[in-house]
Design an enzyme around this catalytic site. Sequence first.
Site, PDB file in Angstrom:
ATOM      1  N   GLU A   1       0.858  -1.184   0.000  1.00 38.26           N
ATOM      2  CA  GLU A   1       0.000   0.000   0.000  1.00 38.26           C
ATOM      3  C   GLU A   1       0.894   1.234   0.000  1.00 38.26           C
ATOM      4  OE1 GLU A   1      -2.720   0.227   3.226  1.00 38.26           O
ATOM      5  OE2 GLU A   1      -3.524  -1.779   2.929  1.00 38.26           O
TER       6      GLU A   1
ATOM      7  N   ASP B   1      -5.949   8.417  10.548  1.00 35.79           N
ATOM      8  CA  ASP B   1      -4.640   7.837  10.820  1.00 35.79           C
ATOM      9  C   ASP B   1      -4.227   8.064  12.264  1.00 35.79           C
ATOM     10  OD1 ASP B   1      -4.195   6.900   8.221  1.00 35.79           O
ATOM     11  OD2 ASP B   1      -3.524   8.874   7.563  1.00 35.79           O
TER      12      ASP B   1
END
Length: 271
Positions: A56, A67
């Site tokens: 990724e 995040d």
Amino acid sequence: MTVKQSEASRLGPIFDVCRDDGRAALIGYLPTGYPDVTTSVHAMVALVESGCDIVEVGVPYSDPGMDGPTIVKATEAALHGGVRVRDTLAAVEAISAAGGHAVVMTYWNPVLRYGIDAFARDLASAGGYGLITPDLIPDEAGQWLAASEEHRLDRIFLVAPSSTPQRLAMTVEASRGFVYAASTMGVTGARDVVSNAAPELVGRVKEISDIPVGVGLGVRSGEQAAQIGGYADGVIVGSALVSALGDGGLTALRALTEELAAGVRQRAAAS
């Protein structure tokens, strides 16, 4: 309702190979540009060489609401270093040249700024397999669905323990390649204990579809990789890899990746 996984999936054959080996795929995340662009590309190639089945490639974004602190800190450093979307596409090219399989993970705003069709075109040209879009829901993804069909890219949407049955079904039906299952509620980050909600969430997807399911948001050790590989099709690792790279450079990153790759294979040996 049963949702059949599309035969047009680019990532499908990778999961098939892993399944034939009796194991989950190892999926590793790193942001482009951390600690600098050149090192980040070398790090992503190191993931391939150390046993990652899918890489990724993160697009740093100034408002990363989903995040955890490790990735936020890394993406802030990358942005301060002047990273650009074209650097992410160059990283995808490098991964492909090394024999790896790359997907891009990005919040939706950078894609809108770049141009949806242009981004899809350039990602496909770079050798990318698809796009993970954590803040895009299928209801609002009409242009992306069309662009992904045009350029033969997989589209990976997120599901969570809080997803209603209707939302889960809609998300699974819109996804191609795999579904990203958030194993804990809230933001990402390495954890010592993996959420108990993850097996139940994977089971809910499996009840309605044969699409592979990747579980992320917490893995930090080979032991956890083996645990998650017991029920998921993909084991996704992000924050722990970012920490390894930041703390110990490429040597530490390779060591952790090899441990994680051994972990998913431990599960295969035990099954």
